[in-house]
Write a protein that holds these residues in place. Structure first.
Motif, PDB file in Angstrom:
ATOM      1  N   GLU A 185       0.833  -1.215  -0.168  1.00  0.00           N
ATOM      2  CA  GLU A 185       0.067   0.133  -0.080  1.00  0.00           C
ATOM      3  C   GLU A 185       0.874   1.164   0.051  1.00  0.00           C
ATOM      4  O   GLU A 185       0.338   2.255  -0.702  1.00  0.00           O
ATOM      5  CB  GLU A 185      -0.969  -0.073   1.251  1.00  0.00           C
ATOM      6  N   ASP A 186       1.939   1.081   0.787  1.00  0.00           N
ATOM      7  CA  ASP A 186       2.777   2.321   0.807  1.00  0.00           C
ATOM      8  C   ASP A 186       3.536   2.811  -0.761  1.00  0.00           C
ATOM      9  O   ASP A 186       3.453   3.920  -1.079  1.00  0.00           O
ATOM     10  CB  ASP A 186       3.862   2.226   1.606  1.00  0.00           C
ATOM     11  N   ARG A 234      10.366  -6.507  -1.668  1.00  0.00           N
ATOM     12  CA  ARG A 234      11.332  -5.760  -2.190  1.00  0.00           C
ATOM     13  C   ARG A 234      10.660  -4.945  -3.130  1.00  0.00           C
ATOM     14  O   ARG A 234       9.819  -5.326  -4.041  1.00  0.00           O
ATOM     15  CB  ARG A 234      12.458  -6.147  -3.080  1.00  0.00           C
ATOM     16  N   ILE A 235      10.748  -3.511  -3.162  1.00  0.00           N
ATOM     17  CA  ILE A 235      10.094  -2.784  -4.276  1.00  0.00           C
ATOM     18  C   ILE A 235      11.077  -2.932  -5.504  1.00  0.00           C
ATOM     19  O   ILE A 235      12.422  -2.982  -5.330  1.00  0.00           O
ATOM     20  CB  ILE A 235      10.407  -1.253  -3.696  1.00  0.00           C
ATOM     21  N   GLY A 246      15.097  -2.952  -4.203  1.00  0.00           N
ATOM     22  CA  GLY A 246      15.534  -2.327  -2.764  1.00  0.00           C
ATOM     23  C   GLY A 246      14.337  -2.312  -1.901  1.00  0.00           C
ATOM     24  O   GLY A 246      13.020  -2.365  -1.930  1.00  0.00           O
ATOM     25  N   GLY A 247      14.641  -1.637  -0.859  1.00  0.00           N
ATOM     26  CA  GLY A 247      13.783  -1.525   0.153  1.00  0.00           C
ATOM     27  C   GLY A 247      12.818  -0.048  -0.062  1.00  0.00           C
ATOM     28  O   GLY A 247      13.341   0.731  -0.969  1.00  0.00           O
ATOM     29  N   PHE A 248      11.872   0.144   0.600  1.00  0.00           N
ATOM     30  CA  PHE A 248      10.980   1.165   0.141  1.00  0.00           C
ATOM     31  C   PHE A 248      11.643   2.586   0.045  1.00  0.00           C
ATOM     32  O   PHE A 248      11.546   3.356  -0.693  1.00  0.00           O
ATOM     33  CB  PHE A 248       9.654   1.350   0.995  1.00  0.00           C
ATOM     34  N   ASP A 249      12.295   2.986   1.206  1.00  0.00           N
ATOM     35  CA  ASP A 249      12.706   4.401   1.206  1.00  0.00           C
ATOM     36  C   ASP A 249      13.870   4.564   0.053  1.00  0.00           C
ATOM     37  O   ASP A 249      13.874   5.601  -0.404  1.00  0.00           O
ATOM     38  CB  ASP A 249      13.399   4.727   2.763  1.00  0.00           C
ATOM     39  N   TRP A 277      13.378   6.467  -7.582  1.00  0.00           N
ATOM     40  CA  TRP A 277      12.275   6.709  -8.337  1.00  0.00           C
ATOM     41  C   TRP A 277      12.186   8.220  -8.714  1.00  0.00           C
ATOM     42  O   TRP A 277      12.081   8.549  -9.653  1.00  0.00           O
ATOM     43  CB  TRP A 277      10.946   6.161  -8.005  1.00  0.00           C
ATOM     44  N   ASP A 278      11.996   8.990  -7.606  1.00  0.00           N
ATOM     45  CA  ASP A 278      11.787  10.586  -7.833  1.00  0.00           C
ATOM     46  C   ASP A 278      13.112  11.059  -8.476  1.00  0.00           C
ATOM     47  O   ASP A 278      12.665  12.092  -9.101  1.00  0.00           O
ATOM     48  CB  ASP A 278      11.689  11.115  -6.254  1.00  0.00           C
TER      49      ASP A 278
END
Length: 348
Positions: free
Chosen positions: A3-4, A135-136, A185-188, A194-195
């Motif tokens: 969801e995040d 993993r994202i 990788g992880g979310f953060d 991505w940004d």
């Protein structure tokens, strides 16, 4: 999808149908950008399977068609899993983790492959888990993708299947019409990356990433095509995805016999299909003068191309490749053969 991460994609303009990301508001422009420009693409539509444990390497070596011992922290590989009759259940990328392996494949193959592998674990120290939310992951492709990744991450794999890790992100280079990468990788860490890449790269939907696979000649096996093809029919030998000297694995006798004794009578080609009924994987391909009950091939993967035609991969009889071909029936949509970006040996 987590969801995040879904919220982050929505904030980037993603449009969903249920839990499925479909596009970013302009599918036609996204197709154009995927083929010609720099793009980023969420890969949550791809499934992940994680295999770990003290016996994971030995176990997978006895199951897959490629040599798992060549996979390490710096090198991934393309591989496959086949039935005892040599028919392919799945094609996937294999990456090394700290204590095991990640297999990336179409989402509908994850559960069947996991169940089949579990049948052979017996007393081995092997754990098999679905890992789609662990993993994202997203892809980067384009003429300037190398520079953009280097600037944003500070590292960039130089060779196909090379892996680098930097600041919590694993970057894998894959085949493409432009430099192309898959990032894990992880979310953060992935949100920051991505940004950074979203400044010059356009977000595109999952169909555009599959289109890039098709243009690169990378096959996939989905539910509709499972157990239809021997690995060589999917050009896996031309892609370095089969080892012929690694020892026994399911289907090995069929694969080896075709390699050492046979001439390849069916292999994968890239096609352009004119407008007509939207084609799907598994749909038959015929000679224009053929019989409706005698197909000359089957579609492996297909996506709409920005030129208005459908771009596809198909396994065809080699002797039919020079004929006038039609999709779906002998009087179906006309088919044109296109070049693959690699050579396919005449032998198997």
């Amino acid at each position: 999808m987590r969801e995040d991460w879904k919220k982050h994609l929505v904030d980037s303009g993603a449009e969903f149908e249920g839990d499925e990301l479909v596009h970013y508001g302009n599918p036609e422009r996204e197709r154009q950008m995927a083929v010609n420009g720099d793009v980023i693409c969420d890969l949550s539509h791809r499934g992940l399977l994680e295999i770990r444990g003290a016996d994971a390497t030995e176990f997978l070596q006895g199951q897959f068609g490629n040599d798992i011992r060549q996979v390490d922290a710096r090198h991934a590989q393309l591989s496959s899993y086949a039935s005892p009759k040599g028919r392919t259940y799945a094609v996937f990328r294999v990456l090394r983790t700290q204590d095991g392996y990640l297999l990336e494949m179409p989402a509908d193959r994850v559960e069947p492959v996991a169940k089949r592998l579990q049948m052979f674990v017996l007393r081995s120290d092997v754990i098999i888990e679905q890992a789609g939310d662990s993993r994202i992951r997203f892809g980067l492709s384009g003429p300037d993708a190398e520079k953009e990744l280097q600037d944003a991450l500070g590292a960039c794999p130089a060779e196909i299947h090379e892996v680098v890790e930097k600041d919590g992100v694993t970057a894998l280079r894959v085949q493409g019409v432009h430099p192309r990468f898959e990032l894990f990788g992880g979310f953060d860490a992935m949100r920051r990356l991505w940004d950074a890449l979203n400044v010059r790269g356009a977000p595109v939907g999952p169909h555009e990433w599959q289109l890039l696979d098709i243009l690169a000649g990378i096959p996939s096996v989905v539910e509709a095509t499972t157990e239809m093809f021997v690995p060589q029919m999917l050009n896996l030998h031309a892609l370095g995805a089969i080892s012929f000297d690694k020892g026994c694995y399911p289907g090995q006798e069929v694969v080896a016999r075709m390699h050492y004794l046979g001439k390849l009578k069916r292999r994968m080609f890239r096609l352009a299909i004119q407008d007509g009924e939207p084609p799907t994987p598994g749909m038959p391909v015929f000679r224009a003068d053929g019989k409706p009950d005698q197909a000359d091939g089957e579609l492996v993967a297909v996506e709409l191309h920005p030129d208005g035609q459908y771009s596809a991969l198909a396994v065809l009889k080699v002797d039919a490749a020079e004929a006038e071909l039609r999709c779906g029936s002998p009087d179906g949509a006309p088919v044109t053969l296109c070049d693959l970006p690699y050579d396919v040996p005449e032998g198997a």
